[in-house]
Motif scaffolding. Structure first.
Motif, short mmCIF file in Angstrom:
data_model
loop_
_atom_site.label_atom_id
_atom_site.label_comp_id
_atom_site.label_asym_id
_atom_site.label_seq_id
_atom_site.Cartn_x
_atom_site.Cartn_y
_atom_site.Cartn_z
N LEU A 47 0.96 -1.20 0.08
CA LEU A 47 -0.01 -0.03 0.09
C LEU A 47 1.24 1.21 -0.09
O LEU A 47 1.72 1.44 1.00
CB LEU A 47 -0.96 0.06 1.32
N PRO A 48 0.79 2.22 -0.98
CA PRO A 48 1.69 3.33 -1.21
C PRO A 48 1.55 4.29 -0.05
O PRO A 48 2.55 5.12 0.25
CB PRO A 48 1.43 3.62 -2.51
N TRP A 49 0.32 4.33 0.59
CA TRP A 49 -0.01 5.43 1.53
C TRP A 49 0.06 5.00 2.94
O TRP A 49 -0.06 5.87 3.97
CB TRP A 49 -1.57 5.83 1.26
N VAL A 50 0.53 3.77 3.14
CA VAL A 50 0.78 3.35 4.53
C VAL A 50 1.98 4.19 5.11
O VAL A 50 3.04 4.36 4.61
CB VAL A 50 1.26 2.01 4.71
N PRO A 51 1.79 4.90 6.54
CA PRO A 51 3.05 5.46 7.04
C PRO A 51 3.99 4.44 7.45
O PRO A 51 3.90 3.34 7.67
CB PRO A 51 2.48 6.28 8.26
N PHE A 52 5.27 5.01 7.50
CA PHE A 52 6.35 4.45 7.94
C PHE A 52 6.52 3.12 7.02
O PHE A 52 7.00 2.09 7.38
CB PHE A 52 6.19 3.73 9.43
N GLY A 53 6.55 3.48 5.73
CA GLY A 53 6.39 2.37 4.70
C GLY A 53 7.84 1.65 4.75
O GLY A 53 8.00 0.31 4.67
N ASP A 54 8.98 2.30 4.95
CA ASP A 54 10.35 1.64 4.94
C ASP A 54 10.64 0.56 6.03
O ASP A 54 11.10 -0.53 6.07
CB ASP A 54 11.46 2.58 5.26
N LEU A 55 9.82 0.93 7.38
CA LEU A 55 9.82 0.06 8.58
C LEU A 55 8.94 -1.19 8.16
O LEU A 55 9.37 -2.14 8.64
CB LEU A 55 9.37 0.82 9.66
N VAL A 56 7.69 -1.14 7.42
CA VAL A 56 6.75 -2.18 7.25
C VAL A 56 7.62 -3.04 6.17
O VAL A 56 7.78 -4.30 6.41
CB VAL A 56 5.48 -1.71 6.68
N GLU A 57 8.33 -2.48 5.02
CA GLU A 57 9.03 -3.60 4.25
C GLU A 57 10.15 -4.03 4.96
O GLU A 57 10.33 -5.42 4.66
CB GLU A 57 9.52 -2.29 3.17
N TRP A 58 10.91 -3.30 5.94
CA TRP A 58 12.03 -4.14 6.60
C TRP A 58 11.22 -5.28 7.63
O TRP A 58 12.07 -6.41 7.50
CB TRP A 58 12.59 -3.10 7.56
N LEU A 59 10.26 -4.89 8.05
CA LEU A 59 9.46 -5.91 8.97
C LEU A 59 9.10 -7.27 8.08
O LEU A 59 9.30 -8.60 8.21
CB LEU A 59 8.56 -5.35 9.73
N ASP A 60 8.77 -7.02 6.80
CA ASP A 60 8.39 -8.02 5.80
C ASP A 60 9.40 -8.80 5.53
O ASP A 60 9.22 -10.16 4.98
CB ASP A 60 7.52 -7.31 4.58
N ARG A 61 10.57 -8.21 5.41
CA ARG A 61 11.81 -9.02 4.82
C ARG A 61 12.37 -9.87 6.06
O ARG A 61 13.30 -11.02 5.81
CB ARG A 61 13.04 -8.13 4.34
N LEU A 62 11.81 -9.73 7.30
CA LEU A 62 12.51 -10.60 8.58
C LEU A 62 12.04 -12.08 8.39
O LEU A 62 10.91 -12.25 7.99
CB LEU A 62 12.28 -9.92 9.70
N PRO A 63 13.03 -12.99 8.68
CA PRO A 63 12.49 -14.35 8.70
C PRO A 63 11.52 -14.39 9.84
O PRO A 63 11.40 -14.08 10.73
CB PRO A 63 13.74 -15.25 8.95
#
Length: 249
Positions: A47-63
């Motif tokens: 979702l492009p409008w989600v705040p703290f997008g970089d943090l969310v993407e980082w969490l998504d990459r965690l095992p």
């Protein structure tokens, strides 16, 4: 020797149930929020409008299961912090025939019944007034009005269902006549503090205004005021040119 311990008293507080809810409920809510975040990071990252997008993407990459365990732990920690703040802010009111004690984690003060003319609850604040209409105490609280009223009345205090000076308040506007000297400047500063959500500054300015006999009531970031019986003399109104020069010149 303090003989207060030998007088019958009534304690009004949230009780053990309130503490159980705070220390049990808030961490559970935090854990649930952490698990929900871990479960939805993949969807949120798209979702492009989600705040703290970089943090969310980082969490998504965690095992997994490290990502879920980490977000749940952070949620629990946040819940514990909220519970600690709530515990520190809770008001405990102890009433007897001679005095009332108002306790929080960072303060413990007593107000004598002989100095108090009226007690009431207004805008989620417990307020005690003296004979001149000045505030002896004003404490924010979520305690039920019915329990507070019962406690004070049981020990002979003058509990009022509403502010007895309600009709005396006037809406403050800059340069309003009738205020004591210096009050307008303090009210201007307090208005700025309220707008910027500087609560400590607003409380300190309220105390400064009380020293010159001005009592305040806040409503939707607007300030209403009244004077006590021992208020400092009002500022003289500015004379018009016609008053200064009778001939109009």
């Amino acid at each position: 020797m303090d003989v207060a311990g030998y007088r019958p008293r009534t304690v009004v507080s949230g009780g053990p149930l309130e503490l159980a809810v705070m220390w049990g409920g808030f961490p559970l809510l935090g854990a649930g929020a952490g698990w929900l975040l871990a479960a939805t990071t993949g969807w949120l990252a798209r979702l492009p409008w989600v705040p703290f997008g970089d943090l969310v993407e980082w969490l998504d990459r965690l095992p997994e299961p490290q990502a879920t365990a980490g977000t749940v732990a952070v949620g629990v920690l946040a819940g514990l912090v909220v519970a600690g703040i709530g515990t520190a802010e809770r008001l405990i009111v102890t009433v007897d025939a001679a005095q009332v004690r108002l306790r929080r984690s960072d303060q413990d003060r007593a107000v004598a019944r002989v100095d108090t003319r009226a007690v009431f609850l207004a805008d989620k604040h417990l307020v005690l007034l003296d004979g001149d209409g000045a505030e002896l105490a004003r404490e924010s609280t979520d305690l039920p009005a019915a329990k507070l009223a019962e406690a004070f009345r049981a020990h002979g205090w003058s509990w009022a269902d509403d502010d007895p000076h309600q009709s005396a308040y006037r809406l403050w506007v800059p340069d309003l006549p009738g205020l004591p000297a210096g009050a307008d400047a303090l009210l201007r500063a307090r208005e700025r503090a309220i707008e910027r959500d500087r609560r400590d500054d607003a409380r300190e300015l309220r105390r400064e205004l009380a020293l010159i006999g001005v009592v305040l009531r806040d409503e939707d970031k607007r300030q209403y005021w009244r004077l006590t019986a021992r208020a400092v003399a009002p500022e003289p109104e500015q004379a018009t040119s016609a008053e200064r020069e009778p001939d109009g010149r």
